[in-house]
Design a protein around this motif. Structure first.
Motif, short mmCIF file in Angstrom:
data_model
loop_
_atom_site.label_atom_id
_atom_site.label_comp_id
_atom_site.label_asym_id
_atom_site.label_seq_id
_atom_site.Cartn_x
_atom_site.Cartn_y
_atom_site.Cartn_z
N ALA A 38 0.84 -1.21 0.00
CA ALA A 38 0.00 0.00 0.00
C ALA A 38 0.87 1.25 0.00
CB ALA A 38 -0.94 -0.01 1.20
N VAL A 39 1.94 1.25 0.79
CA VAL A 39 2.84 2.41 0.83
C VAL A 39 3.52 2.60 -0.52
CG1 VAL A 39 4.96 3.31 1.85
CG2 VAL A 39 3.22 2.27 3.32
N ALA A 40 4.01 1.52 -1.12
CA ALA A 40 4.69 1.62 -2.41
C ALA A 40 3.74 2.08 -3.51
CB ALA A 40 5.30 0.27 -2.77
N ALA A 41 2.53 1.49 -3.53
CA ALA A 41 1.54 1.89 -4.54
C ALA A 41 1.11 3.34 -4.33
CB ALA A 41 0.34 0.95 -4.48
N GLY A 42 0.98 3.75 -3.07
CA GLY A 42 0.62 5.13 -2.77
C GLY A 42 1.68 6.10 -3.26
N TYR A 43 2.93 5.73 -3.12
CA TYR A 43 4.04 6.56 -3.62
C TYR A 43 3.91 6.75 -5.13
CZ TYR A 43 8.80 8.02 -4.78
OH TYR A 43 9.89 8.70 -5.27
N THR A 63 -4.48 -3.64 -3.91
CA THR A 63 -4.07 -3.89 -2.52
C THR A 63 -5.26 -3.79 -1.58
OG1 THR A 63 -1.88 -2.99 -3.00
CG2 THR A 63 -2.49 -3.19 -0.69
N TYR A 64 -6.14 -2.81 -1.78
CA TYR A 64 -7.35 -2.70 -0.96
C TYR A 64 -8.21 -3.95 -1.11
CZ TYR A 64 -6.30 2.32 -0.54
OH TYR A 64 -5.72 3.54 -0.27
N THR A 65 -8.29 -4.46 -2.34
CA THR A 65 -9.05 -5.70 -2.59
C THR A 65 -8.42 -6.87 -1.83
OG1 THR A 65 -9.68 -4.91 -4.78
CG2 THR A 65 -9.86 -7.28 -4.38
N PRO A 210 -8.38 4.70 -6.41
CA PRO A 210 -8.17 3.28 -6.09
C PRO A 210 -9.45 2.56 -5.71
CG PRO A 210 -6.45 4.60 -5.09
CD PRO A 210 -7.46 5.57 -5.64
N LEU A 211 -10.35 3.25 -5.02
CA LEU A 211 -11.64 2.65 -4.66
C LEU A 211 -12.46 2.33 -5.91
CD1 LEU A 211 -13.48 1.83 -2.30
CD2 LEU A 211 -14.33 4.18 -2.26
N ALA A 212 -12.39 3.22 -6.90
CA ALA A 212 -13.10 2.98 -8.16
C ALA A 212 -12.56 1.74 -8.85
CB ALA A 212 -12.98 4.20 -9.07
N PHE A 213 -11.25 1.51 -8.78
CA PHE A 213 -10.66 0.31 -9.35
C PHE A 213 -10.98 -0.94 -8.50
CE2 PHE A 213 -7.31 3.21 -11.29
CZ PHE A 213 -7.77 3.03 -12.59
N ALA A 214 -11.03 -0.77 -7.19
CA ALA A 214 -11.18 -1.92 -6.29
C ALA A 214 -12.55 -2.57 -6.40
CB ALA A 214 -10.93 -1.48 -4.84
N VAL A 215 -13.60 -1.79 -6.68
CA VAL A 215 -14.95 -2.37 -6.76
C VAL A 215 -15.02 -3.47 -7.83
CG1 VAL A 215 -17.35 -1.87 -7.34
CG2 VAL A 215 -16.13 -0.41 -5.71
N PRO A 216 -14.64 -3.21 -9.08
CA PRO A 216 -14.68 -4.31 -10.07
C PRO A 216 -13.66 -5.41 -9.78
CG PRO A 216 -13.76 -2.31 -11.04
CD PRO A 216 -14.33 -1.92 -9.72
N LEU A 217 -12.50 -5.05 -9.24
CA LEU A 217 -11.52 -6.09 -8.91
C LEU A 217 -12.07 -7.05 -7.86
CD1 LEU A 217 -8.18 -4.05 -8.75
CD2 LEU A 217 -8.75 -5.86 -10.39
N HIS A 218 -12.74 -6.51 -6.87
CA HIS A 218 -13.30 -7.37 -5.83
C HIS A 218 -14.40 -8.27 -6.39
CE1 HIS A 218 -15.74 -8.36 -2.21
NE2 HIS A 218 -14.53 -8.60 -1.74
N PHE A 219 -15.20 -7.74 -7.31
CA PHE A 219 -16.22 -8.55 -7.96
C PHE A 219 -15.59 -9.74 -8.68
CE2 PHE A 219 -18.46 -9.54 -11.93
CZ PHE A 219 -19.70 -9.95 -11.44
#
Length: 320
Positions: A38-43, A63-65, A210-219
């Motif tokens: 998460a830290v690396a991706a945030g950077y 990572t959130y997923t 990232p939240l917008a990406f995480a929703v379909p990834l989690h699906f």
């Protein structure tokens, strides 16, 4: 919940196992790695280069997923030897994707109990019993309405109006759920204040995008679990799917690909499920070699159903 007679049950699949020191260390290492990622991706997401920033936001969403899949293990109290640690760790793991640990736990354990019956209701609301169509899959992939429902539950928690809508739960559980929704409300309020103070762009890069990406990834992680399996039986060898997968997909989904093994013995530490996969391959109906094989099958069924008259579409079970 698996329903089989003792003489029919593959012993290895249904055998319980306590969390060992090694299992606890493995899970702790997974959480630590997720934090580092998460830290690396945030950077990367904060990079002045938009291609790099978008890549970082996508990795942060992934990572959130992954963190929600780690939270899933906490739901089952199969990560730590001390029960209280599961909530302490599980709550923060779900905050980036706005998933409340205790609400998810109550609903998810009901899913395990009622799988294969009309009472089955998973926390993430894709209905595996509906006919598979392209439209249904797109709606599931882009189901941002869940985030709106979270805001509703936050408001109800702060105003004292939140109540559980699927059966009865203990008052202690209700208080825990309300407290966690209030915590999410505080996080959202802090984010709004940060935006008002001129930090809107970092907020978008580190959370909203990232939240917008995480929703379909989690699906995509969740949808193979029971779709195109037999929804009218309580036999876990028929109503659930496992995917052999690679070490990468097994890590990313935190063993969610080994879903038959998980439903057969839900308190077994996730890192121990691979030991049972050969038994699942021998005994179960729905086992795929890879996620690619599953999604090719899913797309084929949805594409076939696009031209079928309403009420005659296939659920794909015959193809497994």
């Amino acid at each position: 919940m698996a329903v089989t007679t003792p003489s029919e049950s593959p012993q290895l699949l249904f055998r319980k196992r306590r969390v060992s020191d090694w299992d606890q260390a493995v899970f702790t290492a997974k959480v630590a790695l997720a934090c580092c990622l998460a830290v690396a991706a945030g950077y990367l997401a904060l990079s002045p280069s938009w291609p790099v920033a978008l890549t970082g936001a996508l990795l942060l969403g992934a990572t959130y997923t992954h963190m929600v899949e780690l939270q899933h293990q906490c739901l089952h109290h199969s990560a730590f030897q001390a029960a209280r640690l599961h909530r302490w760790v599980g709550v923060p793991l779900g905050i980036p994707l706005l998933v409340t640990y205790s609400h998810y736990r109550v609903r998810h354990l009901q899913h395990h109990r009622y799988l294969g019956t009309p009472q089955d209701s998973e926390f993430f609301g894709f209905d595996n019993r509906k006919p598979i169509t392209p439209g249904l899959l797109v709606r599931g992939l882009l189901d941002y309405s869940r985030l709106v429902m979270v805001l509703r539950d936050v408001a109800r928690s702060w105003t004292g109006r939140w109540s559980y809508d699927i059966g009865q739960i203990a008052e202690r559980r209700r208080r825990e759920i309300v407290a966690e929704y209030r915590l999410i409300g505080l996080v959202i309020a802090a984010a709004v204040c940060a935006a008002a103070l001129g930090l809107a762009e970092p907020l978008v890069r580190l959370w909203l995008l990232p939240l917008a990406f995480a929703v379909p990834l989690h699906f995509l992680v969740e949808v193979p679990e029971h779709l195109m399996c037999e929804t009218s039986t309580r036999d876990v060898l028929r109503n659930t799917r496992s995917i052999r997968g690679s070490w990468l997909t097994t890590w990313f989904t935190n063993g969610n690909n080994l879903h038959i093994e998980h439903h057969a013995a839900m308190v077994v530490p996730i890192n121990r499920l691979r030991e049972r996969h050969q038994e699942a391959e021998r005994r179960a109906v729905h086992v795929e070699r890879s996620y690619g094989a599953f999604f090719r099958k899913l797309v084929a069924v949805a594409w076939q159903n696009r031209k079928e008259p309403t009420g005659t579409v296939s659920d794909g079970a015959a193809h497994d």
